[in-house]
Design a protein around this motif. Structure first.
Motif, PDB file in Angstrom:
ATOM      1  N   CYS A   1       0.907  -1.036  -0.142  1.00 57.82           N
ATOM      2  CA  CYS A   1      -0.114  -0.159   0.098  1.00 57.82           C
ATOM      3  C   CYS A   1       0.680   1.219  -0.094  1.00 57.82           C
ATOM      4  CB  CYS A   1      -0.973  -0.004   1.239  1.00 57.82           C
ATOM      5  SG  CYS A   1      -1.914   1.596   1.234  1.00 57.82           S
ATOM      6  N   ALA A   2       0.716   1.940  -0.861  1.00 60.55           N
ATOM      7  CA  ALA A   2       1.580   3.268  -1.150  1.00 60.55           C
ATOM      8  C   ALA A   2       1.007   4.314  -1.005  1.00 60.55           C
ATOM      9  CB  ALA A   2       2.501   3.303  -2.480  1.00 60.55           C
ATOM     10  N   ALA A   3       1.375   5.480  -0.267  1.00 55.68           N
ATOM     11  CA  ALA A   3       0.617   6.690   0.280  1.00 55.68           C
ATOM     12  C   ALA A   3       1.188   7.911  -0.643  1.00 55.68           C
ATOM     13  CB  ALA A   3       0.771   7.003   1.614  1.00 55.68           C
ATOM     14  N   SER A   4       0.249   8.706  -0.894  1.00 56.29           N
ATOM     15  CA  SER A   4       0.623  10.074  -1.510  1.00 56.29           C
ATOM     16  C   SER A   4       1.569  10.799  -0.818  1.00 56.29           C
ATOM     17  CB  SER A   4      -0.631  10.884  -1.888  1.00 56.29           C
ATOM     18  OG  SER A   4      -1.430  11.150  -0.917  1.00 56.29           O
ATOM     19  N   GLY A   5       1.611  10.524   0.761  1.00 57.90           N
ATOM     20  CA  GLY A   5       2.475  11.427   1.510  1.00 57.90           C
ATOM     21  C   GLY A   5       2.895  10.664   2.795  1.00 57.90           C
ATOM     22  N   SER A   6       3.838  11.288   3.524  1.00 60.79           N
ATOM     23  CA  SER A   6       4.505  10.723   4.493  1.00 60.79           C
ATOM     24  C   SER A   6       3.474  10.478   5.757  1.00 60.79           C
ATOM     25  CB  SER A   6       5.495  11.145   4.939  1.00 60.79           C
ATOM     26  OG  SER A   6       6.538  11.431   3.875  1.00 60.79           O
ATOM     27  N   ILE A   7       2.491   9.344   5.668  1.00 60.79           N
ATOM     28  CA  ILE A   7       1.675   9.431   6.561  1.00 60.79           C
ATOM     29  C   ILE A   7       1.872   8.472   7.517  1.00 60.79           C
ATOM     30  CG2 ILE A   7      -0.115  10.762   5.208  1.00 60.79           C
ATOM     31  CD1 ILE A   7      -1.583   8.088   4.601  1.00 60.79           C
ATOM     32  N   PHE A   8       2.234   7.257   7.104  1.00 60.38           N
ATOM     33  CA  PHE A   8       2.260   5.904   7.499  1.00 60.38           C
ATOM     34  C   PHE A   8       2.903   5.826   8.945  1.00 60.38           C
ATOM     35  CE2 PHE A   8      -0.303   4.136   4.644  1.00 60.38           C
ATOM     36  CZ  PHE A   8       0.449   3.954   3.218  1.00 60.38           C
ATOM     37  N   SER A   9       4.016   6.809   9.078  1.00 60.75           N
ATOM     38  CA  SER A   9       4.725   6.855  10.225  1.00 60.75           C
ATOM     39  C   SER A   9       3.809   7.698  11.294  1.00 60.75           C
ATOM     40  CB  SER A   9       6.295   7.633  10.038  1.00 60.75           C
ATOM     41  OG  SER A   9       5.944   8.926   9.503  1.00 60.75           O
ATOM     42  N   ARG A  10       2.842   8.257  10.986  1.00 60.48           N
ATOM     43  CA  ARG A  10       2.295   9.237  11.809  1.00 60.48           C
ATOM     44  C   ARG A  10       0.855   8.518  12.053  1.00 60.48           C
ATOM     45  NH1 ARG A  10       1.409  14.272   9.599  1.00 60.48           N
ATOM     46  NH2 ARG A  10       1.794  13.617   7.629  1.00 60.48           N
ATOM     47  N   PHE A  11       0.547   7.717  11.366  1.00 65.30           N
ATOM     48  CA  PHE A  11      -0.858   7.231  11.538  1.00 65.30           C
ATOM     49  C   PHE A  11      -1.101   5.919  11.409  1.00 65.30           C
ATOM     50  CE2 PHE A  11      -2.487  11.751  11.553  1.00 65.30           C
ATOM     51  CZ  PHE A  11      -1.810  12.383  10.881  1.00 65.30           C
ATOM     52  N   ALA A  12      -2.245   5.216  12.159  1.00 65.28           N
ATOM     53  CA  ALA A  12      -2.210   3.863  11.830  1.00 65.28           C
ATOM     54  C   ALA A  12      -2.939   3.523  10.591  1.00 65.28           C
ATOM     55  CB  ALA A  12      -3.428   3.357  13.036  1.00 65.28           C
ATOM     56  N   THR A  13      -2.459   2.143  10.241  1.00 66.16           N
ATOM     57  CA  THR A  13      -2.923   1.705   8.852  1.00 66.16           C
ATOM     58  C   THR A  13      -3.110   0.303   9.057  1.00 66.16           C
ATOM     59  OG1 THR A  13      -1.171   3.011   8.061  1.00 66.16           O
ATOM     60  CG2 THR A  13      -1.998   1.517   6.479  1.00 66.16           C
ATOM     61  N   GLY A  14      -4.164  -0.224   8.220  1.00 66.32           N
ATOM     62  CA  GLY A  14      -4.519  -1.494   8.395  1.00 66.32           C
ATOM     63  C   GLY A  14      -5.101  -2.029   6.951  1.00 66.32           C
ATOM     64  N   TRP A  15      -4.729  -3.457   6.967  1.00 64.66           N
ATOM     65  CA  TRP A  15      -5.394  -4.083   5.656  1.00 64.66           C
ATOM     66  C   TRP A  15      -6.504  -4.891   6.202  1.00 64.66           C
ATOM     67  CZ3 TRP A  15      -3.741  -4.070   1.023  1.00 64.66           C
ATOM     68  CH2 TRP A  15      -2.313  -3.575   0.647  1.00 64.66           C
ATOM     69  N   TYR A  16      -7.582  -4.717   5.105  1.00 64.67           N
ATOM     70  CA  TYR A  16      -8.689  -5.355   5.305  1.00 64.67           C
ATOM     71  C   TYR A  16      -9.291  -6.339   4.079  1.00 64.67           C
ATOM     72  CZ  TYR A  16      -9.937  -1.695   8.896  1.00 64.67           C
ATOM     73  OH  TYR A  16      -9.937  -0.934  10.245  1.00 64.67           O
ATOM     74  N   ARG A  17     -10.171  -7.091   4.172  1.00 61.69           N
ATOM     75  CA  ARG A  17     -10.517  -7.861   3.242  1.00 61.69           C
ATOM     76  C   ARG A  17     -12.031  -8.015   3.025  1.00 61.69           C
ATOM     77  NH1 ARG A  17      -7.736 -13.599   4.718  1.00 61.69           N
ATOM     78  NH2 ARG A  17      -9.072 -14.068   6.560  1.00 61.69           N
ATOM     79  N   GLN A  18     -12.470  -8.262   1.879  1.00 58.34           N
ATOM     80  CA  GLN A  18     -13.872  -8.579   1.699  1.00 58.34           C
ATOM     81  C   GLN A  18     -14.247  -9.709   0.802  1.00 58.34           C
ATOM     82  OE1 GLN A  18     -16.289  -5.183   0.737  1.00 58.34           O
ATOM     83  NE2 GLN A  18     -18.088  -6.073   1.724  1.00 58.34           N
ATOM     84  N   ALA A  19     -14.701 -10.834   1.171  1.00 61.14           N
ATOM     85  CA  ALA A  19     -15.068 -11.823   0.342  1.00 61.14           C
ATOM     86  C   ALA A  19     -16.487 -11.599  -0.057  1.00 61.14           C
ATOM     87  CB  ALA A  19     -14.734 -13.164   0.880  1.00 61.14           C
ATOM     88  N   PRO A  20     -17.048 -12.041  -1.346  1.00 64.50           N
ATOM     89  CA  PRO A  20     -17.967 -11.981  -1.791  1.00 64.50           C
ATOM     90  C   PRO A  20     -19.149 -12.549  -0.611  1.00 64.50           C
ATOM     91  CG  PRO A  20     -16.858 -12.900  -3.470  1.00 64.50           C
ATOM     92  CD  PRO A  20     -16.009 -12.840  -2.080  1.00 64.50           C
ATOM     93  N   GLY A  21     -20.252 -11.617  -0.405  1.00 69.05           N
ATOM     94  CA  GLY A  21     -21.319 -11.924   0.645  1.00 69.05           C
ATOM     95  C   GLY A  21     -20.854 -11.841   1.876  1.00 69.05           C
ATOM     96  N   ASN A  22     -19.754 -11.368   2.045  1.00 71.06           N
ATOM     97  CA  ASN A  22     -19.157 -11.045   3.725  1.00 71.06           C
ATOM     98  C   ASN A  22     -18.752  -9.642   3.882  1.00 71.06           C
ATOM     99  OD1 ASN A  22     -19.324 -13.859   3.588  1.00 71.06           O
ATOM    100  ND2 ASN A  22     -17.025 -14.300   3.977  1.00 71.06           N
ATOM    101  N   GLU A  23     -19.006  -9.251   4.939  1.00 69.11           N
ATOM    102  CA  GLU A  23     -18.608  -8.035   5.431  1.00 69.11           C
ATOM    103  C   GLU A  23     -17.143  -7.767   5.405  1.00 69.11           C
ATOM    104  OE1 GLU A  23     -22.132  -6.997   8.778  1.00 69.11           O
ATOM    105  OE2 GLU A  23     -20.357  -7.131   9.379  1.00 69.11           O
ATOM    106  N   ARG A  24     -16.905  -6.633   5.192  1.00 71.35           N
ATOM    107  CA  ARG A  24     -15.395  -6.261   5.300  1.00 71.35           C
ATOM    108  C   ARG A  24     -14.887  -6.603   6.571  1.00 71.35           C
ATOM    109  NH1 ARG A  24     -13.568  -1.053   2.166  1.00 71.35           N
ATOM    110  NH2 ARG A  24     -14.806  -1.972   0.552  1.00 71.35           N
ATOM    111  N   GLU A  25     -13.651  -7.129   6.721  1.00 71.54           N
ATOM    112  CA  GLU A  25     -12.883  -7.486   7.918  1.00 71.54           C
ATOM    113  C   GLU A  25     -11.691  -6.980   8.160  1.00 71.54           C
ATOM    114  OE1 GLU A  25     -12.911 -11.579   8.638  1.00 71.54           O
ATOM    115  OE2 GLU A  25     -11.895 -11.953   6.861  1.00 71.54           O
ATOM    116  N   LEU A  26     -11.269  -6.712   9.155  1.00 75.46           N
ATOM    117  CA  LEU A  26      -9.663  -6.393   9.669  1.00 75.46           C
ATOM    118  C   LEU A  26      -8.918  -7.557   9.375  1.00 75.46           C
ATOM    119  CD1 LEU A  26      -7.720  -4.280  10.444  1.00 75.46           C
ATOM    120  CD2 LEU A  26      -7.910  -4.897  12.802  1.00 75.46           C
ATOM    121  N   VAL A  27      -7.716  -7.537   8.737  1.00 76.83           N
ATOM    122  CA  VAL A  27      -6.773  -8.632   8.812  1.00 76.83           C
ATOM    123  C   VAL A  27      -5.604  -8.291   9.604  1.00 76.83           C
ATOM    124  CG1 VAL A  27      -5.379  -9.747   7.063  1.00 76.83           C
ATOM    125  CG2 VAL A  27      -7.533  -9.158   6.341  1.00 76.83           C
TER     126      VAL A  27
END
Length: 114
Positions: free
Chosen positions: A21-47
């Motif tokens: 995941c690439a950001a347009s600015g230097s944000i990752f060192s200052r803010f929380a980041t997460g990966w989520y996923r969504q399978a068909p028919g399921n809600e998006r979930e935190l990975v």
């Protein structure tokens, strides 16, 4: 803030993929980041998530198989996925929480064949 996710694809069960995941600015060192996923028919979930301080947490279903990491110099947050299972098949999204607002990447498809 713009996020760009990449690295998805088709892999056999037991294989590995690395999402980035690439950001347009230097944000990752200052803010929380997460990966989520969504399978068909399921809600998006935190990975997996990583805080600005570098603390990480994972969904129980991926613990020991996935690793989230951050490269401040490259402004990227990666998700290394090993021992992939068919149930990991989903669209994966990165998200950054910046000043109380969520910013999402466009999603990248991960398909794991059995």
């Amino acid at each position: 803030v713009q996020l760009q996710a990449s690295g998805g694809g088709l892999v056999q069960a037991g294989g590995s993929l690395r999402l980035s995941c690439a950001a347009s600015g230097s944000i990752f060192s200052r803010f929380a980041t997460g990966w989520y996923r969504q399978a068909p028919g399921n809600e998006r979930e935190l990975v997996a998530a990583i805080t600005s301080g570098g603390n990480t947490n994972y969904a129980d279903s991926v613990k020991g198989r996935f690793t989230i990491s951050r490269d401040n110099a490259k402004n990227t947050v990666d998700l290394q996925m090993n021992s992939l299972k068919p149930e990991d098949t989903a669209v994966y999204y990165c998200k950054a929480l910046v000043a109380g607002q969520d910013y999402w990447g466009q999603g990248t498809q991960v398909t794991v064949s059995s």
